[in-house]
Design a protein around this motif. Structure first.
Motif, PDB file in Angstrom:
ATOM      1  N   LYS A   2       0.837  -1.196   0.000  1.00 37.13           N
ATOM      2  CA  LYS A   2       0.000   0.000   0.000  1.00 37.13           C
ATOM      3  C   LYS A   2       0.873   1.247   0.000  1.00 37.13           C
ATOM      4  CE  LYS A   2      -3.407   2.384   2.747  1.00 37.13           C
ATOM      5  NZ  LYS A   2      -4.048   2.481   4.040  1.00 37.13           N
ATOM      6  N   THR A   3       0.549   2.190  -0.884  1.00 39.30           N
ATOM      7  CA  THR A   3       1.265   3.455  -0.947  1.00 39.30           C
ATOM      8  C   THR A   3       0.734   4.373   0.143  1.00 39.30           C
ATOM      9  OG1 THR A   3       1.537   3.217  -3.326  1.00 39.30           O
ATOM     10  CG2 THR A   3       1.848   5.420  -2.412  1.00 39.30           C
ATOM     11  N   VAL A   4       1.652   4.988   0.893  1.00 38.72           N
ATOM     12  CA  VAL A   4       1.278   5.874   1.985  1.00 38.72           C
ATOM     13  C   VAL A   4       1.277   7.306   1.482  1.00 38.72           C
ATOM     14  CG1 VAL A   4       1.956   6.721   4.257  1.00 38.72           C
ATOM     15  CG2 VAL A   4       2.265   4.311   3.692  1.00 38.72           C
ATOM     16  N   ASN A   5       0.186   8.012   1.730  1.00 36.00           N
ATOM     17  CA  ASN A   5       0.118   9.426   1.411  1.00 36.00           C
ATOM     18  C   ASN A   5       0.650  10.165   2.632  1.00 36.00           C
ATOM     19  OD1 ASN A   5      -0.758  12.152   1.263  1.00 36.00           O
ATOM     20  ND2 ASN A   5      -2.281  11.558  -0.255  1.00 36.00           N
ATOM     21  N   VAL A   6       1.851  10.683   2.535  1.00 39.95           N
ATOM     22  CA  VAL A   6       2.541  11.273   3.673  1.00 39.95           C
ATOM     23  C   VAL A   6       1.761  12.459   4.244  1.00 39.95           C
ATOM     24  CG1 VAL A   6       4.660  12.402   4.436  1.00 39.95           C
ATOM     25  CG2 VAL A   6       4.777  10.452   2.892  1.00 39.95           C
ATOM     26  N   LYS A   7       1.185  13.292   3.383  1.00 36.89           N
ATOM     27  CA  LYS A   7       0.436  14.451   3.880  1.00 36.89           C
ATOM     28  C   LYS A   7      -0.770  14.015   4.715  1.00 36.89           C
ATOM     29  CE  LYS A   7      -0.161  18.212   1.401  1.00 36.89           C
ATOM     30  NZ  LYS A   7      -0.433  19.137   0.278  1.00 36.89           N
ATOM     31  N   GLU A   8      -1.480  13.001   4.249  1.00 37.34           N
ATOM     32  CA  GLU A   8      -2.634  12.504   5.009  1.00 37.34           C
ATOM     33  C   GLU A   8      -2.189  11.909   6.339  1.00 37.34           C
ATOM     34  OE1 GLU A   8      -4.970   9.815   2.701  1.00 37.34           O
ATOM     35  OE2 GLU A   8      -5.316  11.283   1.111  1.00 37.34           O
ATOM     36  N   ALA A  10       0.514  12.631   7.996  1.00 33.83           N
ATOM     37  CA  ALA A  10       0.984  13.724   8.848  1.00 33.83           C
ATOM     38  C   ALA A  10      -0.195  14.421   9.512  1.00 33.83           C
ATOM     39  CB  ALA A  10       1.814  14.710   8.039  1.00 33.83           C
ATOM     40  N   ARG A  11      -1.257  14.620   8.773  1.00 35.01           N
ATOM     41  CA  ARG A  11      -2.458  15.244   9.352  1.00 35.01           C
ATOM     42  C   ARG A  11      -3.041  14.381  10.460  1.00 35.01           C
ATOM     43  NH1 ARG A  11      -3.672  16.510   3.641  1.00 35.01           N
ATOM     44  NH2 ARG A  11      -3.172  18.706   3.355  1.00 35.01           N
ATOM     45  N   ARG A  12      -3.094  13.060  10.224  1.00 36.74           N
ATOM     46  CA  ARG A  12      -3.606  12.154  11.251  1.00 36.74           C
ATOM     47  C   ARG A  12      -2.738  12.205  12.503  1.00 36.74           C
ATOM     48  NH1 ARG A  12      -4.069   8.059   7.030  1.00 36.74           N
ATOM     49  NH2 ARG A  12      -6.108   8.314   6.133  1.00 36.74           N
ATOM     50  N   LYS A  16      -3.805  13.617  16.380  1.00 39.32           N
ATOM     51  CA  LYS A  16      -3.714  12.805  17.603  1.00 39.32           C
ATOM     52  C   LYS A  16      -2.959  13.510  18.734  1.00 39.32           C
ATOM     53  CE  LYS A  16      -3.921   8.358  15.278  1.00 39.32           C
ATOM     54  NZ  LYS A  16      -3.206   7.103  15.002  1.00 39.32           N
ATOM     55  N   LEU A  17      -2.223  14.558  18.401  1.00 37.50           N
ATOM     56  CA  LEU A  17      -1.463  15.272  19.422  1.00 37.50           C
ATOM     57  C   LEU A  17      -2.394  16.165  20.243  1.00 37.50           C
ATOM     58  CD1 LEU A  17       1.650  16.310  17.325  1.00 37.50           C
ATOM     59  CD2 LEU A  17       1.588  14.613  19.150  1.00 37.50           C
ATOM     60  N   PRO A  18      -2.041  16.404  21.505  1.00 37.60           N
ATOM     61  CA  PRO A  18      -2.876  17.302  22.322  1.00 37.60           C
ATOM     62  C   PRO A  18      -2.813  18.732  21.804  1.00 37.60           C
ATOM     63  CG  PRO A  18      -0.887  16.650  23.514  1.00 37.60           C
ATOM     64  CD  PRO A  18      -0.902  15.866  22.236  1.00 37.60           C
ATOM     65  N   ALA A  29       7.110  12.921  17.498  1.00 36.76           N
ATOM     66  CA  ALA A  29       6.110  12.009  16.955  1.00 36.76           C
ATOM     67  C   ALA A  29       6.467  11.586  15.531  1.00 36.76           C
ATOM     68  CB  ALA A  29       4.728  12.660  16.994  1.00 36.76           C
ATOM     69  N   ILE A  30       6.929  12.524  14.733  1.00 38.07           N
ATOM     70  CA  ILE A  30       7.344  12.207  13.359  1.00 38.07           C
ATOM     71  C   ILE A  30       8.558  11.284  13.378  1.00 38.07           C
ATOM     72  CG2 ILE A  30       8.320  13.177  11.230  1.00 38.07           C
ATOM     73  CD1 ILE A  30       6.537  15.673  11.801  1.00 38.07           C
TER      74      ILE A  30
END
Length: 62
Positions: A2-8, A10-12, A16-18, A29-30
């Motif tokens: 599966k190809t990962v969409n890095v921008k998507e 990164a948004r997720r 999740k961060l406070p 986190a990155i």
């Protein structure tokens, strides 16, 4: 694979961060995410060693 969409992804990750997170929290986190992905790629490619193999190579007793 599966190809990962890095921008998507990164948004997720950001979502999740406070709310009161710092730039350091985001960078950490990155960093962790990238490390996990690199490790999973190594496993998939067969670039792994057992604990015993590493201990023998380093001359450590088990």
């Amino acid at each position: 694979m599966k190809t990962v969409n890095v921008k998507e992804e990164a948004r997720r990750l950001i979502d999740k961060l406070p709310e009161n997170c710092t730039w350091d929290d985001l960078i950490y986190a990155i960093y962790i995410r990238q490390g996990v992905e690199a490790g999973l790629a190594d496993v998939k490619a067969g670039r792994i060693r057992t604990v015993e193999e590493v201990q023998r190579k380093l001359g450590l007793s088990t």
